[in-house]
Structures are given as structure tokens and as C-alpha cells.
Design a protein around this motif. Structure first.
Motif, PDB file in Angstrom:
ATOM      1  N   GLU A 106       0.853  -1.184   0.000  1.00  0.00           N
ATOM      2  CA  GLU A 106       0.000   0.000   0.000  1.00  0.00           C
ATOM      3  C   GLU A 106       0.897   1.246   0.000  1.00  0.00           C
ATOM      4  O   GLU A 106       1.876   1.319   0.736  1.00  0.00           O
ATOM      5  CB  GLU A 106      -0.893  -0.018   1.234  1.00  0.00           C
ATOM      6  CG  GLU A 106      -1.942   1.046   1.181  1.00  0.00           C
ATOM      7  CD  GLU A 106      -2.930   0.877   2.321  1.00  0.00           C
ATOM      8  OE1 GLU A 106      -3.139   1.865   3.021  1.00  0.00           O
ATOM      9  OE2 GLU A 106      -3.458  -0.239   2.489  1.00  0.00           O
ATOM     10  N   LEU A 107       0.512   2.204  -0.813  1.00  0.00           N
ATOM     11  CA  LEU A 107       1.302   3.423  -0.944  1.00  0.00           C
ATOM     12  C   LEU A 107       0.900   4.455   0.108  1.00  0.00           C
ATOM     13  O   LEU A 107      -0.280   4.626   0.406  1.00  0.00           O
ATOM     14  CB  LEU A 107       1.116   4.040  -2.328  1.00  0.00           C
ATOM     15  CG  LEU A 107       1.680   3.258  -3.515  1.00  0.00           C
ATOM     16  CD1 LEU A 107       1.309   3.954  -4.808  1.00  0.00           C
ATOM     17  CD2 LEU A 107       3.170   3.108  -3.406  1.00  0.00           C
ATOM     18  N   ALA A 108       1.896   5.132   0.634  1.00  0.00           N
ATOM     19  CA  ALA A 108       1.642   6.212   1.590  1.00  0.00           C
ATOM     20  C   ALA A 108       1.163   7.441   0.817  1.00  0.00           C
ATOM     21  O   ALA A 108       1.425   7.584  -0.382  1.00  0.00           O
ATOM     22  CB  ALA A 108       2.924   6.533   2.354  1.00  0.00           C
ATOM     23  N   PRO A 109       0.446   8.366   1.508  1.00  0.00           N
ATOM     24  CA  PRO A 109      -0.055   9.567   0.818  1.00  0.00           C
ATOM     25  C   PRO A 109       1.055  10.359   0.112  1.00  0.00           C
ATOM     26  O   PRO A 109       0.832  10.880  -0.986  1.00  0.00           O
ATOM     27  CB  PRO A 109      -0.675  10.387   1.952  1.00  0.00           C
ATOM     28  CG  PRO A 109      -1.039   9.391   2.989  1.00  0.00           C
ATOM     29  CD  PRO A 109      -0.021   8.301   2.883  1.00  0.00           C
ATOM     30  N   GLN A 110       2.238  10.431   0.705  1.00  0.00           N
ATOM     31  CA  GLN A 110       3.350  11.160   0.080  1.00  0.00           C
ATOM     32  C   GLN A 110       3.761  10.506  -1.249  1.00  0.00           C
ATOM     33  O   GLN A 110       3.990  11.180  -2.239  1.00  0.00           O
ATOM     34  CB  GLN A 110       4.555  11.214   1.046  1.00  0.00           C
ATOM     35  CG  GLN A 110       5.787  11.860   0.473  1.00  0.00           C
ATOM     36  CD  GLN A 110       5.584  13.329   0.133  1.00  0.00           C
ATOM     37  OE1 GLN A 110       4.740  14.000   0.713  1.00  0.00           O
ATOM     38  NE2 GLN A 110       6.344  13.805  -0.820  1.00  0.00           N
ATOM     39  N   GLN A 111       3.818   9.175  -1.272  1.00  0.00           N
ATOM     40  CA  GLN A 111       4.182   8.455  -2.495  1.00  0.00           C
ATOM     41  C   GLN A 111       3.121   8.647  -3.573  1.00  0.00           C
ATOM     42  O   GLN A 111       3.445   8.811  -4.740  1.00  0.00           O
ATOM     43  CB  GLN A 111       4.358   6.968  -2.205  1.00  0.00           C
ATOM     44  CG  GLN A 111       5.592   6.652  -1.398  1.00  0.00           C
ATOM     45  CD  GLN A 111       5.644   5.185  -1.031  1.00  0.00           C
ATOM     46  OE1 GLN A 111       4.651   4.627  -0.542  1.00  0.00           O
ATOM     47  NE2 GLN A 111       6.787   4.565  -1.265  1.00  0.00           N
ATOM     48  N   ILE A 112       1.859   8.635  -3.164  1.00  0.00           N
ATOM     49  CA  ILE A 112       0.768   8.845  -4.119  1.00  0.00           C
ATOM     50  C   ILE A 112       0.884  10.224  -4.731  1.00  0.00           C
ATOM     51  O   ILE A 112       0.758  10.392  -5.949  1.00  0.00           O
ATOM     52  CB  ILE A 112      -0.612   8.642  -3.431  1.00  0.00           C
ATOM     53  CG1 ILE A 112      -0.779   7.162  -3.055  1.00  0.00           C
ATOM     54  CG2 ILE A 112      -1.744   9.114  -4.335  1.00  0.00           C
ATOM     55  CD1 ILE A 112      -1.987   6.877  -2.192  1.00  0.00           C
ATOM     56  N   ARG A 113       1.161  11.238  -3.897  1.00  0.00           N
ATOM     57  CA  ARG A 113       1.327  12.602  -4.391  1.00  0.00           C
ATOM     58  C   ARG A 113       2.483  12.695  -5.390  1.00  0.00           C
ATOM     59  O   ARG A 113       2.368  13.340  -6.433  1.00  0.00           O
ATOM     60  CB  ARG A 113       1.561  13.571  -3.228  1.00  0.00           C
ATOM     61  CG  ARG A 113       0.416  14.559  -3.071  1.00  0.00           C
ATOM     62  CD  ARG A 113       0.631  15.552  -1.946  1.00  0.00           C
ATOM     63  NE  ARG A 113       0.065  14.986  -0.718  1.00  0.00           N
ATOM     64  CZ  ARG A 113       0.753  14.652   0.362  1.00  0.00           C
ATOM     65  NH1 ARG A 113       2.035  14.878   0.427  1.00  0.00           N
ATOM     66  NH2 ARG A 113       0.174  14.127   1.407  1.00  0.00           N
ATOM     67  N   GLU A 114       3.594  12.035  -5.063  1.00  0.00           N
ATOM     68  CA  GLU A 114       4.758  12.059  -5.957  1.00  0.00           C
ATOM     69  C   GLU A 114       4.420  11.427  -7.304  1.00  0.00           C
ATOM     70  O   GLU A 114       4.785  11.965  -8.359  1.00  0.00           O
ATOM     71  CB  GLU A 114       5.935  11.318  -5.320  1.00  0.00           C
ATOM     72  CG  GLU A 114       6.577  12.065  -4.176  1.00  0.00           C
ATOM     73  CD  GLU A 114       7.638  11.246  -3.453  1.00  0.00           C
ATOM     74  OE1 GLU A 114       8.035  10.166  -3.971  1.00  0.00           O
ATOM     75  OE2 GLU A 114       8.054  11.686  -2.373  1.00  0.00           O
ATOM     76  N   HIS A 115       3.722  10.301  -7.281  1.00  0.00           N
ATOM     77  CA  HIS A 115       3.341   9.642  -8.530  1.00  0.00           C
ATOM     78  C   HIS A 115       2.356  10.498  -9.329  1.00  0.00           C
ATOM     79  O   HIS A 115       2.453  10.561 -10.561  1.00  0.00           O
ATOM     80  CB  HIS A 115       2.747   8.254  -8.259  1.00  0.00           C
ATOM     81  CG  HIS A 115       3.774   7.255  -7.828  1.00  0.00           C
ATOM     82  ND1 HIS A 115       4.778   6.813  -8.638  1.00  0.00           N
ATOM     83  CD2 HIS A 115       3.950   6.619  -6.644  1.00  0.00           C
ATOM     84  CE1 HIS A 115       5.534   5.959  -7.999  1.00  0.00           C
ATOM     85  NE2 HIS A 115       5.051   5.813  -6.769  1.00  0.00           N
ATOM     86  N   LEU A 116       1.440  11.131  -8.645  1.00  0.00           N
ATOM     87  CA  LEU A 116       0.494  12.015  -9.338  1.00  0.00           C
ATOM     88  C   LEU A 116       1.218  13.195  -9.978  1.00  0.00           C
ATOM     89  O   LEU A 116       0.897  13.600 -11.094  1.00  0.00           O
ATOM     90  CB  LEU A 116      -0.591  12.519  -8.380  1.00  0.00           C
ATOM     91  CG  LEU A 116      -1.704  11.526  -8.061  1.00  0.00           C
ATOM     92  CD1 LEU A 116      -2.623  12.090  -6.983  1.00  0.00           C
ATOM     93  CD2 LEU A 116      -2.498  11.185  -9.306  1.00  0.00           C
TER      94      LEU A 116
END
Length: 186
Positions: free
Chosen positions: A1-11
Motif C-alpha cells: 500500500e502506498l503512503a499519501p506522500q508516495q501517491i502525491r509524488e506519482h500524481l
């Protein structure tokens, strides 16, 4: 599961990839981003389009240089690498590029021609770049018969002592493995 920071970086990356480059500089950034994510063919395509689209840009040499690096390091298409590196060599006049391009062009040669060219360059008192020596060490491609030339070239680079010591130590390890000893001691 991705952390919110990782999701933001990918976005952020996905959003950046949606933007069409408006100049050569943005194309370079896009190609570097794609290369970072191992999308080598796409990075090469972005650079090829930029070379065709912005014919009069002052970054033309840099575009060819980066494209040559991708063809050489990532796609292993040495003919295309040589073509773009030669174009870059004619356009980029900064010393750090000159030495690096000269070295990269040597690496596109067959093994026999490569060793002959390395010997010629070392004899002309032209230093290999620090990056070239590090790359050869990393890939374990240093020819034991040319250790003294690498060593002499390294001394000419005027590196800070810690970097120089680190590279010299690795060169010495290669020498010992091949039962050789560098003529010049450090």
C-alpha cells in the motif's frame, strides 16, 4: 500500500507527463524524467522530436549528447550512439563535455580498436574524465594492460584527495587481481 506522500509524488509525475514540452529545455527535462523511470525508448523519442522541432536552439548539442547517452548506456545501439555523440561533439565546446564525449566515442568501438584508441589517447596526455574512469571501474571493463595509463590520466584530473584516493584504491584492486602493480605508487 502506498503512503499519501508516495501517491502525491506519482500524481505529480503523471501530471508532468501530460504537459507537452514547449521548448528544448522542457524536452530535456521530460527525457530525463522518462529515463529516470527506465522508459528509454520514450526518452529517446522525446529527444529525437526536440532535435527536429527546435533546429535553432542553443541546446541542440546537449540534446544530441543526451540522446547518444541513452543509445549507448540504456539501449546498447552503438551506431546511433556514435552518430549523436559526434553531432554533440561538434556543437558542445565545454571542456567537461569534450572529454566525456571523446571517451564515449571510444566506447562505441570494437574491443581491439577501443584498446588501441585508449592507448593513443593516454599517450597524447589527454586525461580520461573522472566519469569515464568510474564507469569503467563500475562495469569492470578496465583492461589490466592499460592500468598505468588510467593511473596517469587520473593524476591529471586534479580531483579532491578523497575522490582520487577512492579511485586509486579501486584501480589498485584491479591491478592486484591481475597480479600487476602500478608503476607509480600513491
Amino acid at each position: 500500500e502506498l503512503a499519501p506522500q508516495q501517491i502525491r509524488e506519482h500524481l505529480d509525475v503523471l501530471n508532468e507527463l501530460q504537459i507537452i514540452p514547449k521548448n528544448a529545455s522542457e524536452s530535456l527535462e521530460r527525457a530525463n524524467l522518462l529515463r529516470h523511470y527506465s522508459s528509454y525508448y520514450e526518452a529517446a523519442e522525446v529527444l529525437q522530436k526536440a532535435i527536429k522541432q527546435w533546429k535553432n536552439t542553443n541546446l541542440k548539442g546537449r540534446l544530441h549528447y543526451e540522446l547518444g547517452r541513452i543509445y549507448q548506456d540504456d539501449l546498447h545501439q552503438y551506431g546511433l550512439a556514435r552518430f549523436h555523440l559526434e553531432k554533440a561533439q561538434r556543437k558542445l565546446k565545454m571542456k567537461e563535455f569534450t572529454e566525456e564525449i571523446r571517451w564515449r566515442l571510444v566506447k562505441t568501438l570494437s574491443q581491439e580498436k577501443k584498446e588501441t584508441e585508449i592507448f593513443k589517447l593516454a599517450g597524447k596526455d589527454l586525461p580520461f574524465s573522472e566519469a569515464a574512469i568510474r564507469q569503467q571501474l563500475k562495469n569492470k571493463q578496465i583492461s589490466p594492460s592499460l592500468l598505468d595509463q588510467y593511473y596517469r590520466s587520473l593524476l591529471k584530473l586534479d580531483l579532491d584527495p578523497s575522490n582520487q584516493a577512492q579511485i586509486l584504491k579501486r584501480l589498485s584492486e584491479v591491478a592486484e587481481q591481475s597480479h600487476q602493480y602500478l608503476k607509480s605508487r600513491f
